[in-house]
Scaffold this active site. Structure first.
Site, PDB file in Angstrom:
ATOM      1  N   PHE A   8      42.765 -30.950 -10.283  1.00 45.44           N
ATOM      2  CA  PHE A   8      42.055 -30.329 -11.400  1.00 45.44           C
ATOM      3  C   PHE A   8      42.592 -30.922 -12.703  1.00 45.44           C
ATOM      4  O   PHE A   8      43.810 -31.030 -12.877  1.00 45.44           O
ATOM      5  CB  PHE A   8      42.286 -28.821 -11.354  1.00 45.44           C
ATOM      6  CG  PHE A   8      41.396 -28.053 -12.281  1.00 45.44           C
ATOM      7  CD1 PHE A   8      40.059 -27.853 -11.998  1.00 45.44           C
ATOM      8  CD2 PHE A   8      41.909 -27.513 -13.452  1.00 45.44           C
ATOM      9  CE1 PHE A   8      39.237 -27.138 -12.851  1.00 45.44           C
ATOM     10  CE2 PHE A   8      41.087 -26.788 -14.318  1.00 45.44           C
ATOM     11  CZ  PHE A   8      39.754 -26.606 -14.014  1.00 45.44           C
ATOM     12  N   LYS A  22      40.532 -16.265  -8.874  1.00 43.16           N
ATOM     13  CA  LYS A  22      39.583 -16.880  -7.937  1.00 43.16           C
ATOM     14  C   LYS A  22      39.537 -16.012  -6.670  1.00 43.16           C
ATOM     15  O   LYS A  22      39.002 -14.916  -6.706  1.00 43.16           O
ATOM     16  CB  LYS A  22      39.984 -18.331  -7.680  1.00 43.16           C
ATOM     17  CG  LYS A  22      39.809 -19.191  -8.947  1.00 43.16           C
ATOM     18  CD  LYS A  22      40.331 -20.606  -8.835  1.00 43.16           C
ATOM     19  CE  LYS A  22      40.080 -21.361 -10.144  1.00 43.16           C
ATOM     20  NZ  LYS A  22      40.908 -22.559 -10.298  1.00 43.16           N
TER      21      LYS A  22
END
Ligand SMILES: *Cc1c(COP(=O)(O)O)cnc(C)c1O
Length: 397
Positions: A113, A210
């Protein structure tokens, strides 16, 4: 066997929505509303500053760390919650580099990421000691581990495609070459069977908004292996990582073990929501979650390939090589996702061309998967995405 009907009943889901984006933001656990309200009224409202002791606010980062630790194979007292994931990446990398002082390479891959890579670039720039961030293709990571590398900094699941790294194998290879490891579990914690202790990971970090359903901006977590926790020097040496914060000494002395990875005042309201969210994992087997998420994703892939020929699978076909998400490529991916969202099928888009869907068995079953494929088929085969309003880029994609 995990009772997924029970876990499903714990979450609020708006009518008419097929939610396939729990990999970006988990849904609201019904109990979180009550828990936060109670924290605000009975604790903050009535106890005022006394709540730090009376309601255990000060110990919440450790308590929640232990709850998360159970899901990722981390022993008690090795995980602490706080700050954001980007901050925790910085902390872990800074400490790992100091444990390996004679080397100058941080190895990562271009499936990581971007924020992890940006934080590394910022840290290495500040250190100004000739460090190099070496970013290779995901398939090249294993071969690039050698004795020049100080730290291997890897996200286990590729956020774009779901491709999985083998944590145990890469960690063993790293250790054999004298390399320390920092694992990012952003797309692993609450989705995969993770065994930090068994894999002998040195550091791990992750977020809780998440798959752990802690809510937007919920705090992150950091794990430090017990053999390092008493040795590492925290780069972000805030007062709550101090051995004795309320002695108000002028000099920093790190706290015992994982406590030194705390920085400043914890986000108590956010932690109340996260604590409620963690209740959903009681009685849940991670192996069951993993098995079911692979089955749902396999079903999705099978149906989409049969019914939407224009979409190209971007994720590994073999469930064992994939995290809990599936992506398909299409040059008009952004507009396709906007058209889906307008029809209640919520996934997300990752540049340049991937539509991404997450499969989270705590609250998603076959019915949602098949419902979503039906809408996707209509959007694709009747070109419903081909409208100007679906091409307008929003701030968050
Ligand atoms: C989601 C995610 C982040 C986000 O970091 P924040 O500081 O929480 O915004 C970072 N790294 C990875 C690998 C992620 O998946």
């Amino acid at each position: 066997m995990t009772d997924f009907a029970r876990t499903r009943s714990l979450f609020h889901m708006p009518d008419g929505v097929f939610y396939l984006d729990g990999n970006s933001l988990g849904p609201l656990p019904k109990s979180a509303t009550r828990r936060v309200q109670e924290m605000m009224t009975a604790q903050w409202g009535e106890q005022l500053i006394r709540g730090w002791n009376a309601s255990g606010w000060m110990m919440q980062p450790r308590r929640l760390g232990d709850r998360i630790g159970k899901l990722i194979g981390a022993p008690e007292g090795t995980v602490v919650v706080g700050d954001t994931l980007s901050i925790k990446v910085y902390q872990a990398l800074a400490s790992a580099l100091e444990l390996n002082p004679s080397r100058r390479v941080v190895l990562s891959d271009n499936g990581n990421f971007p924020s992890d890579l940006y934080m590394a670039q910022g840290l290495l720039g500040s250190l100004d000691k000739g460090y190099e961030l070496k970013v290779v293709d995901p398939e090249e990571v294993e071969a690039a581990i050698d004795e020049s590398v100080a730290v291997l900094m890897i996200t286990e699941v590729d956020y774009r495609t779901g491709r999985l790294h083998d944590m145990k194998k890469l960690t063993a290879k790293a250790h054999a070459a004298g390399v320390l490891t920092v694992w990012d579990l952003a797309h692993s914690a609450g989705a995969l069977v993770v065994d930090l202790e068994g894999a002998k990971a040195d550091f791990a970090v992750g977020c809780t908004y998440k798959y752990l359903n802690g809510g937007p901006g919920a705090p992150a977590f950091i794990y430090v292996a017990p053999e390092h926790a008493g040795k590492v020097r925290p780069a972000l040496s805030g007062w709550l990582g101090h051995e004795s914060p309320f002695a108000f000494d002028l000099d920093y002395r790190s706290g015992a073990g994982i406590d030194r990875m705390r920085v400043g005042t914890p986000a108590v309201i956010a932690m109340a929501a996260l604590d409620a969210a963690m209740d959903a994992w009681e009685g849940v087997s991670m192996a069951d979650v993993r098995k079911q998420s692979i089955a749902l994703a396999d079903l999705f892939i099978h149906e989409v390939e049969a019914r939407c020929p224009e979409l190209t699978l971007a994720s590994p076909r073999n469930g064992a090589e994939r995290g809990s998400q599936v992506s398909f490529r299409h040059p008009e991916g952004y507009a396709i996702m906007q058209a889906l969202i307008a029809r209640g099928v919520i996934g997300d888009f990752r540049a340049p061309d991937a539509v991404r869907f997450g499969f989270t068995p705590l609250y998603i079953g076959e019915q949602e998967v098949l419902g979503a494929v039906g809408v996707l088929e209509d959007v694709m085969n009747n070109r419903r995405w081909d409208e100007p309003q679906y091409r307008k880029k929003a701030l968050v994609t």
